[in-house]
Design a protein around this motif. Structure first.
Motif, PDB file in Angstrom:
ATOM      1  N   VAL A  91      51.877  41.179  27.230  1.00 50.70           N
ATOM      2  CA  VAL A  91      50.440  41.011  27.452  1.00 50.70           C
ATOM      3  C   VAL A  91      50.107  40.219  28.709  1.00 50.70           C
ATOM      4  O   VAL A  91      48.938  39.942  28.975  1.00 50.70           O
ATOM      5  N   SER A  92      51.103  39.856  29.502  1.00 47.90           N
ATOM      6  CA  SER A  92      50.861  39.177  30.777  1.00 47.90           C
ATOM      7  C   SER A  92      51.118  40.131  31.943  1.00 47.90           C
ATOM      8  O   SER A  92      51.944  41.039  31.840  1.00 47.90           O
ATOM      9  N   SER A  93      50.431  39.870  33.051  1.00 48.07           N
ATOM     10  CA  SER A  93      50.662  40.681  34.245  1.00 48.07           C
ATOM     11  C   SER A  93      52.047  40.454  34.822  1.00 48.07           C
ATOM     12  O   SER A  93      52.702  41.391  35.278  1.00 48.07           O
ATOM     13  N   ILE A 147      45.200  45.689  35.533  1.00 45.34           N
ATOM     14  CA  ILE A 147      44.135  46.582  35.080  1.00 45.34           C
ATOM     15  C   ILE A 147      43.403  47.109  36.301  1.00 45.34           C
ATOM     16  O   ILE A 147      43.034  46.347  37.196  1.00 45.34           O
ATOM     17  N   HIS A 148      43.216  48.424  36.343  1.00 45.47           N
ATOM     18  CA  HIS A 148      42.403  49.043  37.380  1.00 45.47           C
ATOM     19  C   HIS A 148      41.069  49.453  36.749  1.00 45.47           C
ATOM     20  O   HIS A 148      41.046  50.097  35.693  1.00 45.47           O
ATOM     21  N   TYR A 149      39.990  49.058  37.390  1.00 48.06           N
ATOM     22  CA  TYR A 149      38.638  49.325  36.885  1.00 48.06           C
ATOM     23  C   TYR A 149      37.999  50.357  37.807  1.00 48.06           C
ATOM     24  O   TYR A 149      37.727  50.082  38.970  1.00 48.06           O
ATOM     25  N   ASN A 150      37.813  51.564  37.285  1.00 49.93           N
ATOM     26  CA  ASN A 150      37.265  52.667  38.075  1.00 49.93           C
ATOM     27  C   ASN A 150      35.757  52.743  37.870  1.00 49.93           C
ATOM     28  O   ASN A 150      35.286  52.708  36.731  1.00 49.93           O
ATOM     29  N   GLY A 186      41.724  35.590  37.251  1.00 49.47           N
ATOM     30  CA  GLY A 186      43.168  35.520  37.426  1.00 49.47           C
ATOM     31  C   GLY A 186      43.815  34.865  36.213  1.00 49.47           C
ATOM     32  O   GLY A 186      43.319  33.866  35.692  1.00 49.47           O
ATOM     33  N   ALA A 187      44.935  35.434  35.760  1.00 48.87           N
ATOM     34  CA  ALA A 187      45.565  34.931  34.533  1.00 48.87           C
ATOM     35  C   ALA A 187      47.085  34.963  34.645  1.00 48.87           C
ATOM     36  O   ALA A 187      47.788  35.081  33.647  1.00 48.87           O
ATOM     37  N   SER A 188      47.590  34.827  35.891  1.00 47.18           N
ATOM     38  CA  SER A 188      49.042  34.882  36.080  1.00 47.18           C
ATOM     39  C   SER A 188      49.516  33.730  36.971  1.00 47.18           C
ATOM     40  O   SER A 188      50.008  33.957  38.078  1.00 47.18           O
ATOM     41  N   PRO A 189      49.403  32.478  36.474  1.00 49.93           N
ATOM     42  CA  PRO A 189      49.831  31.328  37.267  1.00 49.93           C
ATOM     43  C   PRO A 189      51.300  30.978  37.108  1.00 49.93           C
ATOM     44  O   PRO A 189      51.808  30.087  37.788  1.00 49.93           O
ATOM     45  N   ASP A 206      43.964  40.945  36.670  1.00 51.74           N
ATOM     46  CA  ASP A 206      45.123  40.626  35.831  1.00 51.74           C
ATOM     47  C   ASP A 206      44.861  41.028  34.383  1.00 51.74           C
ATOM     48  O   ASP A 206      43.707  41.084  33.928  1.00 51.74           O
ATOM     49  N   LEU A 207      45.945  41.249  33.645  1.00 57.02           N
ATOM     50  CA  LEU A 207      45.834  41.332  32.192  1.00 57.02           C
ATOM     51  C   LEU A 207      45.445  39.951  31.657  1.00 57.02           C
ATOM     52  O   LEU A 207      46.033  38.940  32.051  1.00 57.02           O
ATOM     53  N   ASN A 208      44.471  39.923  30.767  1.00 64.58           N
ATOM     54  CA  ASN A 208      44.106  38.665  30.108  1.00 64.58           C
ATOM     55  C   ASN A 208      44.913  38.562  28.819  1.00 64.58           C
ATOM     56  O   ASN A 208      44.662  39.302  27.869  1.00 64.58           O
ATOM     57  N   PRO A 209      45.899  37.648  28.743  1.00 65.60           N
ATOM     58  CA  PRO A 209      46.771  37.607  27.556  1.00 65.60           C
ATOM     59  C   PRO A 209      46.055  37.132  26.294  1.00 65.60           C
ATOM     60  O   PRO A 209      46.607  37.239  25.205  1.00 65.60           O
ATOM     61  N   PHE A 210      44.827  36.624  26.452  1.00 68.78           N
ATOM     62  CA  PHE A 210      44.062  36.168  25.291  1.00 68.78           C
ATOM     63  C   PHE A 210      43.181  37.271  24.708  1.00 68.78           C
ATOM     64  O   PHE A 210      42.506  37.045  23.706  1.00 68.78           O
TER      65      PHE A 210
END
Length: 521
Positions: free
Chosen positions: A101-103, A149-152, A182-185, A315-319
């Motif tokens: 679930v993480s990028s 995630i790509h948002y079209n 951003g969710a990938s630190p 990013d994927l939001n792991p929450f």
């Protein structure tokens, strides 16, 4: 000059209602211990070559789940949830794999052990795998396992100039999305093993940057020294297309050294040019057009114009169980409309370089107190610039709420303002806090727990038989469609490769420029 409120008012309710959005969401398949799953793409999910909703990205172990285009955020996320439900139920029937679930990736094996996507024996299927082999040679396979995630997004009545004006402002203001979402630190130490980096240890097996928002969008992520030589202008369709065509036709010495084939005759890559195909060009946002069978994406853009935009920096939001929530999607809608409705002067090489520096600063140090970015030659605090932009979204939120009813867009802005006021609430800060406080500074332990909780949540949702029946039927149809493509091939792969990559297919010409039985890789 019209105010922003005047420009918002000039957008008819019908156009606002006509906005369409769709999502492409990548996720690695992982084992229960947090290591990459090395199993083939599950047959129950259908053919990744031809399935409309379930395919693979770079790796055989990297699912890509694709929605259609929808008139509401709710419908988009509902479809994405149903695709997830089917995938999780089929994975559960096979064993105990889960979606990471993480990028930033799970525990990775050696680079050459990461499996490339496989798409069957047809020419187009082989081309997709050879393209991925080329990506591995050029950038390393680890980098390609990063997921996002790509948002079209599309708005009716928007011409090419309007699309490119929006793109220019998007690139100017993209730091705001990296900061807020951003969710990938942090990342598993296996990702950077044996390579130079500036990360700091986080526990025994993780690395991080203390103020990072998105390592995925920073120097460790989708970056390329070769592509850094591209000065892509977004001042119009033709300048964009000309730059891209050059990259698709200009030989690049380092890739010429790799060669098309190895001494044993196996393919190393599709081409020795700076870009093998259009999809190799990395960017935070892309102009797109649905292609016809066998058509090159650049040809489609030049002949019929921009149809929609692909936002690529989320990013994927792991929450969140499906990696994104409704408030984030609505904020993206507001942000994109703001990019369209505000003045968008032409870009310059100097500004393009400054925007890249802003992206890297925000990705690596975005939450650092007092961090300054470059705004057209002026040093400005990220926090001040972000607050200004969010404030300017208010009339757009009011217009969208008037069209759709309720106050959901205004609430999305309230959430953004709260995060600006309390950076500890940002997803990147929450990830680091959870890794440190709840998981002994183990990135893998944190993401593994989130993945298991996500798996349990999605398996517990109501799962009507009709959903499974629909996706089972799509899987069967996709397998047959792949078989039909394989049976229709009439030329050797090398002939196909040379013809597909011919530069004459990049420019509008006779309708014969499309090759039968091929598609974008």
């Amino acid at each position: 000059m019209d105010s922003l409120s005047d420009r918002v008012a000039a957008l008819s309710p019908d156009r606002l209602r006509g906005i369409r959005r769709g999502i492409e969401k990548e996720s690695l398949r992982a084992q229960p211990d947090g290591e990459l799953a090395l199993t083939p793409h599950p047959a129950a999910l259908g053919s990744p070559l031809t399935h409309p909703h379930i395919t693979t990205d770079f790796s055989e172990s990297q699912l890509e789940l694709v929605t259609g285009a929808h008139p509401s955020v709710e419908a988009t996320l509902a479809e994405l949830t149903e695709i997830h439900q089917f995938v999780y139920h089929e994975l559960a029937a096979l064993g105990d794999e889960m979606l990471w679930v993480s990028s930033m990736p799970c525990g990775l094996p050696t680079d050459e052990t990461i499996p490339l996507g496989r798409y069957g024996t047809s020419n187009v299927g082989r081309a997709k795998s050879v393209y991925r082999m080329g990506l591995g040679h050029r950038y390393g396979r680890r980098m390609q396992t990063i997921s996002g995630i790509h948002y079209n997004w599309s708005l009716p009545g928007l011409d090419n100039d309007g699309h490119f004006a929006l793109i220019r402002n998007f690139r100017r203001h993209a730091f705001l999305l990296l900061y807020l979402f951003g969710a990938s630190p942090a990342v598993c130490a296996s990702f950077v093993a044996g390579r130079a980096h500036e990360l700091q240890p986080l526990g025994a097996h993780a690395m991080h940057l203390p103020w990072a928002t998105s390592l995925r969008m920073g120097r460790l992520g989708y970056q390329s020294d070769a592509q850094a030589t591209l000065a892509v202008s977004y001042n119009g369709l033709e300048s964009y297309a000309t730059t891209l065509e050059e990259a698709l036709t200009r030989p690049y010495p380092a890739y010429e050294a790799v060669g098309i084939r190895n001494p044993g005759g196996d393919y190393n890559q599709l081409a020795t040019t700076l870009l093998q195909i259009e999809n190799e060009f990395y960017g935070t946002i892309r102009p797109k057009r649905v292609i016809r069978t066998g058509e090159r994406p650049l040809h489609a853009l030049r002949e019929r114009g921009v149809e929609y935009l692909e936002v690529r920096l989320m990013d994927l939001n792991p929450f969140e169980p499906i990696g994104i929530d409704a408030a984030t999607a609505r904020f993206l809608d507001l942000f994109l409309l703001h990019c369209l409705l505000t003045d968008s002067p032409p870009d310059t090489p100097q500004e393009i370089a400054a925007l890249k520096a802003n992206q890297h600063l925000t990705a690596a140090r975005g939450r650092e107190p007092g961090l300054c970015l470059d705004r057209r030659g002026e040093s400005v605090r990220l926090s001040d610039w972000a607050a200004q932009l969010v404030g300017e979204l208010a009339p757009i939120a009011d217009a969208m709420d008037a069209v759709h009813g309720g106050r959901a867009h205004a609430q999305a802005l309230v959430q953004a303002r709260q995060r600006l006021a309390a950076p500890g609430e940002l997803p990147s800060a929450r990830v680091l806090q959870a890794v440190r406080d709840q998981h002994g500074s183990s990135f893998v332990a944190f993401t593994r727990q989130q993945a298991l909780a996500t798996r349990a949540h999605l398996l517990a949702l109501d799962y009507p038989a009709a959903i499974k029946q629909r996706f089972d039927a799509l899987a069967v149809e996709s397998v047959q469609a792949q078989a039909d493509i394989e049976a229709a091939d009439r030329v050797p792969f090398e002939t196909f490769r040379r013809e597909y990559l011919s530069s004459r297919h990049l420019r509008p010409a006779a309708s014969s420029s499309a090759m039968p039985g091929s598609s974008g890789a």
